[in-house]
Design an enzyme around this catalytic site. Structure first.
Site, mmCIF file in Angstrom:
data_model
loop_
_atom_site.group_PDB
_atom_site.id
_atom_site.type_symbol
_atom_site.label_atom_id
_atom_site.label_comp_id
_atom_site.label_asym_id
_atom_site.label_seq_id
_atom_site.Cartn_x
_atom_site.Cartn_y
_atom_site.Cartn_z
ATOM 1 N N ASP A 7 1.981 -5.280 2.444
ATOM 2 C CA ASP A 7 1.260 -6.060 2.299
ATOM 3 C C ASP A 7 1.393 -6.602 0.814
ATOM 4 O OD1 ASP A 7 0.899 -4.032 4.214
ATOM 5 O OD2 ASP A 7 -0.792 -3.018 3.107
ATOM 6 N N GLU A 64 4.225 -4.199 13.175
ATOM 7 C CA GLU A 64 3.291 -2.534 13.011
ATOM 8 C C GLU A 64 3.655 -1.511 12.406
ATOM 9 O OE1 GLU A 64 0.709 -4.692 10.953
ATOM 10 O OE2 GLU A 64 -0.040 -5.663 12.440
ATOM 11 N N HIS A 65 4.589 -1.187 11.424
ATOM 12 C CA HIS A 65 4.899 0.227 11.614
ATOM 13 C C HIS A 65 5.638 0.317 11.508
ATOM 14 C CE1 HIS A 65 1.325 3.441 10.374
ATOM 15 N NE2 HIS A 65 0.804 2.099 11.294
ATOM 16 N N THR A 66 6.740 -1.148 11.211
ATOM 17 C CA THR A 66 8.248 -1.143 10.811
ATOM 18 C C THR A 66 8.750 -1.304 9.528
ATOM 19 O OG1 THR A 66 7.758 -3.400 11.140
ATOM 20 C CG2 THR A 66 8.254 -2.048 13.395
ATOM 21 N N ASP A 67 7.591 -1.227 8.276
ATOM 22 C CA ASP A 67 8.422 -2.221 7.221
ATOM 23 C C ASP A 67 8.737 -0.226 6.786
ATOM 24 O OD1 ASP A 67 5.600 -0.509 6.815
ATOM 25 O OD2 ASP A 67 4.894 -1.473 5.081
ATOM 26 N N GLY A 110 -8.118 -3.329 6.489
ATOM 27 C CA GLY A 110 -6.343 -3.638 7.433
ATOM 28 C C GLY A 110 -6.596 -4.810 6.238
ATOM 29 N N SER A 165 -5.384 -5.433 3.318
ATOM 30 C CA SER A 165 -4.668 -4.776 1.849
ATOM 31 C C SER A 165 -5.798 -5.535 0.988
ATOM 32 C CB SER A 165 -3.386 -5.871 2.174
ATOM 33 O OG SER A 165 -2.346 -5.738 3.159
ATOM 34 N N SER A 166 -6.968 -5.180 0.687
ATOM 35 C CA SER A 166 -7.470 -5.330 -0.401
ATOM 36 C C SER A 166 -6.613 -4.370 -1.398
ATOM 37 C CB SER A 166 -8.664 -4.830 0.121
ATOM 38 O OG SER A 166 -8.987 -3.661 0.552
#
Ligand code: GLA
Length: 383
Positions: free
Chosen positions: A162, A24-27, A114, A116-117
């Site tokens: 996403d 998470e929050h690594t991309d 959360g 990714s709509s």
């Protein structure tokens, strides 16, 4: 619905939402993520128009917008149509001539949860419009186009995860993505496991200021390290040793955010290895460690999500649980033995409601395939 509204037989495309197992929050730090596409999706039905107009209808919002292909908006206005319009703006910027068309959108990815709509809307729209233009891009390029729509048009500073998983997901697999070069490995999910997604019902928004603030802290930590080691361009290149040496030169919060990102990258690669070995105990341990880090070092959880994770811990069948996605609400992902999944979901909902006084939505999902064209006959009542 498209046929009735626009009097034209459409071509239909589907793009799934996603759940992130870990990373998470690594991309945006060029690190590793391991999401899976899920069996909730956006459908985009498209047919050409001869009048140079572009009609975009959202079945979910019950709202239609009309534009001229020759005069498309160049800025977002805070409306659902920003997402498809952003895709058109990026395609036009790449030199594609946008023709007139009618587009109907319908989706069952829960909004603002959360999952990714927005990426699903972007990818479905991009596939639909590209097919009309007669262009086909690789999944990686498709994902980049959609990420740019979100970053440059909508104005959300999200990473690539996403859109990439929506475009490239594979049935019954998670996908370990290296966000540096977009190389990836499909990781089979054991067939007897279920993805149980538990919605805290606390709203999440990537465009929100918290997401942007965390990203800024991650970049601040990176800059402090790069001051000594210029080859560190993103936290992907940094180590815990760097933090020990130079952590004192950054604000305490930046240090904590960096510790999350650096250790999360290690956990994500390790979790893919564990899953490949079918070592579910280790997979669960890594998910628990990831949640702790996300909650304490990254401070991106919330009391409701912490409660949802805690209340799952001793339920029969649980392999691992953590908050998934951009943070500050949304859903937890629970990897659960498939036979236990219905009872697990029911008991978790009961416990959460008793503790938090909110009724949660809990979905038992499967890892699904990525974006694709679908045949009308395969859909009933959705086109
Ligand atoms: C949101 C963003 C992604 C990623 C996650 C956090 O989903 O859109 O790019 O940064 O948050 O892992």
């Amino acid at each position: 619905m498209h046929l009735a509204r626009f009097k034209a037989e459409p071509a239909i495309f589907a793009a799934p939402g996603r759940v992130n197992l870990i990373g998470e929050h690594t991309d945006y730090a060029e690190g590793f993520v391991m999401p899976a596409a899920i069996d909730f999706a956006t459908l985009a039905a498209i047919s050409p128009r001869a009048d140079g107009g572009i009609a975009i209808y959202s079945e979910n919002f019950g709202d239609e917008r009309f534009f001229q292909a020759a005069g498309l908006p160049t800025a977002a206005v805070g409306h659902w149509s920003d997402y498809p319009l952003g895709v058109l703006a990026i395609l036009a910027g790449k030199g594609h001539k946008i023709p007139g068309f009618s587009l109907s959108l319908w989706g069952d990815v829960p909004l603002g949860s959360g999952l990714s709509s927005s990426a699903a809307v972007e990818v479905a729209t991009a596939l639909a419009v590209l097919s009309l233009i007669g262009v086909s891009y690789s999944g990686a390029i498709l994902a980049r186009i959609c990420q740019r729509a979100e970053n440059e048009f909508v104005g959300a500073s999200s990473g690539i995860m996403d859109q990439f998983i929506s475009a490239n997901g594979a049935e019954n697999h998670a996908l370990l993505l290296d966000c540096r070069d977009l190389s990836y490995k499909l990781v089979p999910l054991p067939h007897d496991t279920a993805l149980v997604i538990a919605n805290t019902m606390v709203k999440h928004a990537v465009s929100g200021s918290e997401y942007t603030a965390r990203r800024a802290e991650v970049e601040e930590a990176c800059a402090a390290i790069a001051h000594h080691r210029p080859e560190v361009r993103f936290l992907r290149d940094a180590t815990l040793d760097d933090l020990e040496r130079w952590g004192g030169e950054m604000p305490p919060n930046a240090l904590k955010r960096a510790r999350h990102v650096i250790t999360e990258n290690q956990r994500t690669v390790a979790a893919a290895d564990a899953l490949l070995r079918c070592d579910l105990t280790e997979t669960g341990r890594l998910m628990a460690a990831a949640h702790w880090s996300y909650s304490h070092d990254f401070e991106a959880s919330c009391p409701e999500a912490d409660a949802m994770v805690e209340l799952a811990q001793d339920l029969p069948g649980l392999i691992g649980a953590r908050l998934t996605g951009g943070g500050f609400g949304g859903c937890t992902i629970n990897l659960v033995d498939r036979r236990n999944a219905p009872a697990f979901a029911e008991r978790l909902a009961g416990r959460y409601e008793a503790r938090v006084r909110i009724h949660p939505e809990i979905h038992i999902c499967r890892a699904s395939g990525g974006a694709r064209r679908v045949e009308l006959g395969a859909l009933t009542g959705k086109s």
